[in-house]
Design a protein around this motif. Sequence first.
Motif, PDB file in Angstrom:
ATOM      1  N   ALA A  68      13.960  25.847  -2.243  1.00  0.00           N
ATOM      2  CA  ALA A  68      14.566  27.274  -2.098  1.00  0.00           C
ATOM      3  C   ALA A  68      16.372  26.674  -2.694  1.00  0.00           C
ATOM      4  N   ALA A  69      16.963  27.797  -3.822  1.00  0.00           N
ATOM      5  CA  ALA A  69      17.655  27.384  -4.301  1.00  0.00           C
ATOM      6  C   ALA A  69      19.091  28.126  -3.284  1.00  0.00           C
ATOM      7  N   LEU A  83       4.087  30.247 -16.473  1.00  0.00           N
ATOM      8  CA  LEU A  83       4.977  29.530 -15.647  1.00  0.00           C
ATOM      9  C   LEU A  83       6.076  29.907 -16.281  1.00  0.00           C
ATOM     10  N   ARG A  84       7.804  29.538 -16.010  1.00  0.00           N
ATOM     11  CA  ARG A  84       8.405  29.819 -17.013  1.00  0.00           C
ATOM     12  C   ARG A  84       9.878  27.990 -16.860  1.00  0.00           C
ATOM     13  N   MET A  85       9.832  27.228 -17.468  1.00  0.00           N
ATOM     14  CA  MET A  85      10.644  26.298 -17.799  1.00  0.00           C
ATOM     15  C   MET A  85      11.580  26.105 -17.063  1.00  0.00           C
ATOM     16  N   GLY A  86      12.308  27.222 -17.048  1.00  0.00           N
ATOM     17  CA  GLY A  86      13.915  27.732 -17.105  1.00  0.00           C
ATOM     18  C   GLY A  86      13.274  27.518 -14.820  1.00  0.00           C
ATOM     19  N   THR A  87      12.394  28.479 -14.572  1.00  0.00           N
ATOM     20  CA  THR A  87      12.536  28.326 -13.343  1.00  0.00           C
ATOM     21  C   THR A  87      12.491  27.442 -12.772  1.00  0.00           C
ATOM     22  N   LEU A 137      13.015  24.217 -14.056  1.00  0.00           N
ATOM     23  CA  LEU A 137      13.499  23.144 -13.596  1.00  0.00           C
ATOM     24  C   LEU A 137      15.023  23.896 -13.181  1.00  0.00           C
ATOM     25  N   SER A 138      15.025  25.131 -12.208  1.00  0.00           N
ATOM     26  CA  SER A 138      16.308  24.844 -11.753  1.00  0.00           C
ATOM     27  C   SER A 138      16.117  24.863 -10.007  1.00  0.00           C
ATOM     28  N   ARG A 139      14.731  24.118  -9.906  1.00  0.00           N
ATOM     29  CA  ARG A 139      14.819  24.098  -8.441  1.00  0.00           C
ATOM     30  C   ARG A 139      15.155  22.619  -7.980  1.00  0.00           C
ATOM     31  N   GLN A 140      16.003  23.458  -6.688  1.00  0.00           N
ATOM     32  CA  GLN A 140      16.525  22.080  -6.619  1.00  0.00           C
ATOM     33  C   GLN A 140      16.195  20.648  -6.481  1.00  0.00           C
ATOM     34  N   SER A 141      15.081  20.724  -5.826  1.00  0.00           N
ATOM     35  CA  SER A 141      14.210  18.902  -5.855  1.00  0.00           C
ATOM     36  C   SER A 141      14.507  18.554  -7.032  1.00  0.00           C
TER      37      SER A 141
END
Length: 485
Positions: A2-3, A203-207, A209-213
Amino acid sequence: MAAPTLRRRLGRARGLWGGLCRVPPPLPLRRRAHEQARRARGAGGLLAAQCERGLFQEVFPAQIAEEQLPGLLEPGRPPLTAYCGFDPTADSLHVGHLLALTGLLHFQRAGHNVIAVVGGATARLGDPSGRERAREPLPAEQVRANARGLRAGLERLFQNHRELFWGAVAGGGRLGEAAVLDNASWLGREPLLDFLGGAGGRLRMGTLLSRQSCQARLRSPEGMSLAEFLYPALQAYDFLHLHRHHGCRVQLGGADQMGNIMSGYELVTKMTGTDVFGITVPLITSTTGDKLGKTAGNAVWLNRDKTSPFELYQFFVRQQDNIVEKYLKLFTFLPLEEIDHIMAMHAKEPEKWGPQKRLAAEVTKLVHGREGLESAKRCTKALYYSSVEALEAMSDQELQELCRQAPSVELMLEPGMNVLDLCRKANAILDGPSGYQKITAGGVSINGIRVTNPETVLILGQHILKNGVSLLRIGKKNYYIIKWL
């Protein structure tokens, strides 16, 4: 994972999650809460109980879960289905998997259905969560062999729970159904273009890519492969498949799985319009803060061929006082009132290690069954309490397992062989006067009997047990298992 903003939002949540997932209240209030919990089998009972135990850490999405989950989990309502996935990167589960499994078992005990998913397909890619570099790729046949090992371990745990932990306390309640599935059975049949055009389009690329991992790996020198990047999408598809075919609405996972759980939530809600939920459990770490598991090299396995019942038992017996109460709440099904009593007795008699022994017994019985627990106790008595009865009763398998904890030596009994001969042939003492003096000073015992005369001739039935074994101890902690030929 989680962010940070999500974690802060969940941490500030009020109501069900903010009110229950917090530091436990003082003991008198805790006892009062236990009494209220026994009377209140209504809304949110399962979630409230596991938040109080510390097993359920985060729930997503927080607001919708607070509004809907208590009602969905009310007794009398149709049972929900919850699942958790386990990638077969090895042929055995380990202690790090136990909390997610315990979470599933608590759902089952509350009458809900549970599914353990073996990741026979996703293991081919490798989960990037919490990793600094990519996993070494596993051959397909190795993954299939590992998957068979995980399936057997999961089925054994569900069976042990049903037979040893449920019948006596059921009180007429319903134990939910349990199933073990392999995601290779659906992901392996899904055509690539169908997957990309269906789930991939939602599924969105931005979402992702935003994951911490993902961010951490993209910034690393090694970077991130496309296969790893797509891992969350495949895990999300697992959730969608299980929702469509098994009515699954809850996914459990370790605290490092929140990013993957969020992807599953996003995919299922977009493609079906149904609200689904994710729940994380704590990660078990070593004293140095490392996550327990194969990658860190500190795994305590749940397969007897890799970690014996004795070794598993000793792992939990050795837990320190500052962690044992927490582990009793997380790893066992003991009522909180009983745990409070165990800890109160421990405060009076800490030398008995009561909580540690109870913790070790409960976990070993769940993993290895009643016979495994008896084996662990027998080995403990033989090695640490010099019990001749326990040593004589040990099977060949137990002796082999015990030999992993103490050096094993095979010797031929010769006429007139004495204690000094034994110690020297076993390389247990030094040659010369110092070794001789070690015996005369009382530093040597055989089968729990101290021997001070180096010239004492070995006697069958006393120094050599009827199963052809001797337990030699030098000093306080150095043990040698002697097998006589």
